[in-house]
Each structure stands twice: as C-alpha cells, then as structure tokens.
Design an enzyme around this catalytic site. Structure first.
Site, mmCIF file in Angstrom:
data_model
loop_
_atom_site.group_PDB
_atom_site.id
_atom_site.type_symbol
_atom_site.label_atom_id
_atom_site.label_comp_id
_atom_site.label_asym_id
_atom_site.label_seq_id
_atom_site.Cartn_x
_atom_site.Cartn_y
_atom_site.Cartn_z
ATOM 1 C CG ASN A 162 -1.737 1.238 1.380
ATOM 2 O OD1 ASN A 162 -1.805 2.046 0.456
ATOM 3 N ND2 ASN A 162 -2.384 1.410 2.519
ATOM 4 C CD1 TRP A 163 3.948 1.494 -2.774
ATOM 5 C CD2 TRP A 163 3.650 2.537 -4.737
ATOM 6 N NE1 TRP A 163 4.827 0.954 -3.677
ATOM 7 C CE2 TRP A 163 4.671 1.570 -4.883
ATOM 8 C CE3 TRP A 163 3.293 3.307 -5.850
ATOM 9 C CZ2 TRP A 163 5.331 1.370 -6.095
ATOM 10 C CZ3 TRP A 163 3.944 3.106 -7.051
ATOM 11 C CH2 TRP A 163 4.960 2.146 -7.170
ATOM 12 C CE LYS A 164 -0.180 3.317 4.790
ATOM 13 N NZ LYS A 164 -0.014 3.418 6.228
ATOM 14 C CG HIS B 60 -5.762 2.262 5.502
ATOM 15 N ND1 HIS B 60 -5.266 3.129 6.445
ATOM 16 C CD2 HIS B 60 -4.798 1.323 5.294
ATOM 17 C CE1 HIS B 60 -4.038 2.735 6.782
ATOM 18 N NE2 HIS B 60 -3.746 1.644 6.103
ATOM 19 C CD GLU C 199 -3.446 -2.031 7.655
ATOM 20 O OE1 GLU C 199 -2.341 -2.259 7.173
ATOM 21 O OE2 GLU C 199 -4.018 -0.942 7.527
ATOM 22 N N GLY D 149 2.933 -1.232 4.287
ATOM 23 C CA GLY D 149 2.931 0.193 3.953
ATOM 24 C C GLY D 149 4.342 0.670 3.661
HETATM 25 P P1 13P Z 1 3.196 0.227 7.714
HETATM 26 O O1 13P Z 1 3.673 -1.005 7.025
HETATM 27 O O2 13P Z 1 3.975 1.461 7.356
HETATM 28 O O3 13P Z 1 3.084 0.030 9.191
HETATM 29 O O4 13P Z 1 1.719 0.547 7.173
HETATM 30 C C1 13P Z 1 0.745 -0.429 7.298
HETATM 31 C C2 13P Z 1 -0.440 0.009 6.548
HETATM 32 O O5 13P Z 1 -1.125 0.941 6.932
HETATM 33 C C3 13P Z 1 -0.760 -0.712 5.305
HETATM 34 O O6 13P Z 1 -2.030 -0.426 4.878
#
Ligand code: 13P
Length: 230
Positions: free
Chosen positions: A7-9, A95, A154, A213
């Site tokens: 998930n690149w956000k 999310h 999550e 992430g």
């Molecule tokens: P991280 O891997 O940076 O903790 O993020 C997790 C996340 O929110 C994936 O959707």
C-alpha cells in the site's frame, strides 16, 4: 495461497512508480507460485503501471487504495468502481487513515465493497478491533458477499511505528475475523511488516498474508519481503 499486498498510500507519481518497477525487476526477487503479489497504487499511477508490468512480465497485480461509495453520476471528482473495473482487480477499503482523516463510516465502507464486487473487483477490507464487529455487521446489512472479499487486521498502533504486534496475538484476531465471516475469505495482517517479520505472520495458521505500507515504497525492502516468503 499467501498474499503480499503493498500500500503506497499517497506516495509516488507516475515517473516514480515506473522507476520503482524497473528497480524491483533488476533485483530479481524470488517470486513463488504460492504467493500472490498485489500493489495498491494511487489512481494516477495505475494505467501506466499496468502497461509496464506487462512489458516487464512481472507477476504483480495492481490495486487501488480507495473508491467512491457512490455509483456513476453527478459526483464531481469521484472515482467509481465502474471506472476502476477496467484498471484493477483489488481495492483497499476502510483503511484507518480514511476513517480518521475523511470520516469514513462502516456503512460507507460496506457500500464501497458492494460496488466493487458488482464490478468484479475484490475489496480488501481493513479492520481494527474497536470497529471490527460493526464493520462486518454492516457488510452483512448491505448484502456484501464476504466470501468474495479479503479482510486485513490492521491494529492502528502498529501502523508506521516499526512495532508490529505479536504474530500469535494477531492470529487470535484474524481467527476471530475468520469466524465472523464464515471462514470464507482470506484474512491478512498489516502494521510494521518487514522482511524480518513477514514470515512469522504468514506462518500462523489463520494469517493468509501481509499488507505492507512503509516497506513497500522501497524496492529493495519490498523485494526482500517477497523473497522471504518464497
Ligand atoms: P506500515 O507497514 O507502514 O506500518 O503501514 C501499514 C499500513 O497501513 C498498510 O495499509
């Protein structure tokens, strides 16, 4: 089958996303037929990314990170499930960042999941314990076929902190999610996943994969996660 989902956000423009793919390909990660790799991208990157994965012959499937809870119509700026149907096979919904920053409710998330399924896209539904029951109940109320969804536990405190929860504790919660969804769908864990800990989660009996992430943004780190699970 195990799943690694990136998930690149809100990171990476088109140019950066294509460079990332070149770099990943050059690293020759050890892809396994037992592990499906999905990368959830910003909307703007998806079309060119799809062309490039085909050109490079990489076994990566693209996904998006959000979709409108509304059908096509007069909703300026919204990206509908119908539009995404030509581009992706998966889409993250619910999310915790969207709940917190954009006020998304469990009902909206259920509406999104339903529209995605109508357009043959698999919803990847993110959950944390405070609203897990409510979210799953909303899915049933909106007649969402949960057996066609993915679920991800999550825990908010583990996101972006470098501190994942204990895999055994995660397995308890993913088992609960499995129970609430008739054990019909894959259930994953997300929160500070790295190549050092990914296998400890996927080795649990009720964790079908990981949602990554931070470490999905760096090709070397993402390649190591893929290789660690092969
Ligand atoms: P991280 O891997 O940076 O903790 O993020 C997790 C996340 O929110 C994936 O959707």
């Amino acid at each position: 089958m195990k799943y690694v989902i990136g998930n690149w956000k809100s990171n990476q423009n088109i140019t950066e996303s294509l460079i990332w793919l070149d770099q990943l390909a050059a690293l020759h990660p050890k892809f396994s037929t037992e592990t499906t790799i999905i990368l959830c991208l910003p909307f703007t990157d998806i079309a060119s990314f799809n062309h490039k994965i085909a050109d490079l012959g990489l076994p990566i499937i693209s996904g998006s990170q959000n979709v409108s809870h509304l059908p096509p119509g007069k909703h300026t700026g919204e990206i509908t499930a119908n539009m995404l149907g030509e581009l992706v096979s998966y889409c993250i919904v619910g999310h915790s960042e969207r709940r917190r920053e954009f006020g998304e409710s469990s009902e909206m998330v259920a509406q999104k999941a339903r529209l995605l399924l109508e357009n043959s896209i698999t919803p990847i539904v993110c959950l944390d314990t405070p609203y897990m029951d409510e979210q799953i109940k909303a899915m049933f109320n909106f007649d969402v076929d949960v057996s066609r969804c993915f679920f991800v536990y999550e825990p908010i405190d583990a996101i972006g902190t470098g501190k994942p929860i204990d895999p055994i504790d995660a397995n308890h919660i993913t088992s609960q999610i499995g129970f609430l969804t008739d054990n019909s769908a894959p259930v994953l864990y997300g929160g500070s996943i790295s190549s050092d800990n990914a296998a400890a989660f996927t080795n649990q009996n009720r964790i079908d994969g990981v949602l990554v992430g931070t470490d999905s943004l760096e090709p070397t780190l993402f390649a190591s996660i893929i290789t660690s699970l092969s």
